[in-house]
Design an enzyme around this catalytic site. Structure first.
Site, PDB file in Angstrom:
ATOM      1  N   ASP A  67     -26.115  58.119  48.071  1.00 23.80           N
ATOM      2  CA  ASP A  67     -25.140  59.141  47.698  1.00 23.80           C
ATOM      3  C   ASP A  67     -23.824  58.988  48.464  1.00 23.80           C
ATOM      4  O   ASP A  67     -23.730  58.237  49.443  1.00 23.80           O
ATOM      5  CB  ASP A  67     -25.707  60.556  47.909  1.00 23.80           C
ATOM      6  N   ASN A 129     -34.617  71.763  52.433  1.00 21.46           N
ATOM      7  CA  ASN A 129     -35.012  72.404  51.172  1.00 21.46           C
ATOM      8  C   ASN A 129     -35.743  71.439  50.231  1.00 21.46           C
ATOM      9  O   ASN A 129     -35.947  71.747  49.063  1.00 21.46           O
ATOM     10  CB  ASN A 129     -33.779  72.983  50.464  1.00 21.46           C
ATOM     11  N   HIS A 131     -34.669  68.411  49.281  1.00 20.99           N
ATOM     12  CA  HIS A 131     -33.873  67.479  48.472  1.00 20.99           C
ATOM     13  C   HIS A 131     -34.089  66.044  48.941  1.00 20.99           C
ATOM     14  O   HIS A 131     -34.356  65.795  50.117  1.00 20.99           O
ATOM     15  CB  HIS A 131     -32.387  67.864  48.416  1.00 20.99           C
ATOM     16  N   GLU A 136     -30.789  68.455  44.599  1.00 24.20           N
ATOM     17  CA  GLU A 136     -31.103  69.770  45.155  1.00 24.20           C
ATOM     18  C   GLU A 136     -32.179  70.461  44.298  1.00 24.20           C
ATOM     19  O   GLU A 136     -32.456  70.021  43.168  1.00 24.20           O
ATOM     20  CB  GLU A 136     -29.826  70.618  45.168  1.00 24.20           C
TER      21      GLU A 136
HETATM   22  C1  F6R Z   1     -28.444  61.231  52.704  1.00 23.75           C
HETATM   23  C2  F6R Z   1     -29.387  61.908  51.823  1.00 23.75           C
HETATM   24  C3  F6R Z   1     -29.962  63.227  52.165  1.00 23.75           C
HETATM   25  C4  F6R Z   1     -30.461  63.294  53.605  1.00 23.75           C
HETATM   26  C5  F6R Z   1     -31.003  64.682  53.901  1.00 23.75           C
HETATM   27  C6  F6R Z   1     -31.464  64.807  55.326  1.00 23.75           C
HETATM   28  O1  F6R Z   1     -28.053  60.002  52.157  1.00 23.75           O
HETATM   29  O2  F6R Z   1     -29.645  61.403  50.784  1.00 23.75           O
HETATM   30  O3  F6R Z   1     -31.031  63.493  51.301  1.00 23.75           O
HETATM   31  O4  F6R Z   1     -31.448  62.337  53.796  1.00 23.75           O
HETATM   32  O5  F6R Z   1     -30.011  65.643  53.663  1.00 23.75           O
HETATM   33  O6  F6R Z   1     -30.346  64.761  56.150  1.00 23.75           O
HETATM   34  P1  F6R Z   1     -30.502  64.553  57.721  1.00 23.75           P
HETATM   35  O7  F6R Z   1     -31.016  63.154  57.881  1.00 23.75           O
HETATM   36  O8  F6R Z   1     -29.121  64.709  58.264  1.00 23.75           O
HETATM   37  O9  F6R Z   1     -31.461  65.562  58.199  1.00 23.75           O
END
Ligand code: F6R
Length: 237
Positions: A67, A129, A131, A136
């Site tokens: 992303d 959450n 994702h 989401e």
């Molecule tokens: C980032 C991504 C998100 C993160 C998730 C966890 O490329 O795809 O799904 O893996 O938001 O974020 P952190 O690692 O900051 O807890």
């Protein structure tokens, strides 16, 4: 789905970096799917160390990030292009033309991945959450790469981690690989560290079928996925 708990994040990251280095060395050409955020930072450090000390060459590696924030300048500190450059790309002998990020014209990214042979190993983090990528809660199981709205919770969490708590500075939209795009990967390793992720890991362990309110549950349908986490993330019974 295989679950492996390590005592610490560092032990887990070392383990995964060894898996990746071995794959890079034993394949003529390999496509890696990469994540950003706080979770893979230690892993990328271990991979950089491996490159320095064991001389694992990234010359034949292509990367595909999950992303990118929508509308950010790719050179700005907020962007995932910059994050990847700083954390990994500029420290190894990866050719920058072999690094790929989802573009606003989403479907092209899925086509590009397919045309280059598909993702051999996808690294995932998980949101509190549930994702994966920026899919989401409410995301469709058949979703492909597209522009998505971030939830207020994701904006808050990312503000606290990367924008000094300033929610108004966090982009409100992102371009994310979809759940169906992620499921196309031949192998997936999902990482989770810290107690904030304990609830999500507990839910993932209990999941038996896809539920849109917990997007990571799509992964129960994948044939080759390992969830690797530390003691803190495994602490919710
Ligand atoms: C980032 C991504 C998100 C993160 C998730 C966890 O490329 O795809 O799904 O893996 O938001 O974020 P952190 O690692 O900051 O807890």
């Amino acid at each position: 789905m295989k679950f492996i708990e390590f005592k610490t994040e560092l032990e887990a990251a070392k383990h995964v970096s060894e898996i990746i280095a071995k794959k890079i060395k034993s394949n003529h050409k390999i496509n890696l799917g990469l994540a950003t955020g706080s979770t893979p930072i230690t892993l990328y450090k271990c991979l950089v160390e491996d490159h320095k000390h064991n001389h694992t060459s990234w010359a034949n590696v292509s990367t595909f990030n999950l992303d990118e924030y929508y509308g950010v300048d790719y050179k700005s500190d907020a962007s995932y292009h910059k994050f990847m450059l700083d954390q990994l790309f500029k420290h190894v002998d990866l050719k920058l033309e072999n690094t790929h990020f989802p573009e606003p014209k989403g479907a092209d990214f899925d086509k590009l991945i397919k045309s280059l042979g598909g993702i051999d190993l996808q690294i995932l983090g998980i949101g509190v959450n549930g994702h994966v990528g920026f899919n989401e809660p409410g995301s469709d199981a058949h979703s492909l790469t597209r522009i998505v709205d971030l939830t207020p919770l994701t904006i808050k969490v990312n503000a606290d981690k990367f924008f000094a708590g300033k929610m108004n500075e966090v982009p409100k939209q992102a371009i994310s690989m979809g759940l169906a795009s992620i499921m196309e990967s031949k192998e997936i390793i999902l990482l989770a560290f810290g107690k904030d992720k304990a609830d999500a890991i507990a839910k993932l362990k209990k999941a038996t079928t896809f539920k849109a309110d917990f997007p990571a549950s799509i992964l129960v349908n994948h044939k080759n996925i390992t969830v690797i986490y530390d003691k803190a993330a495994g602490s919710d019974l």
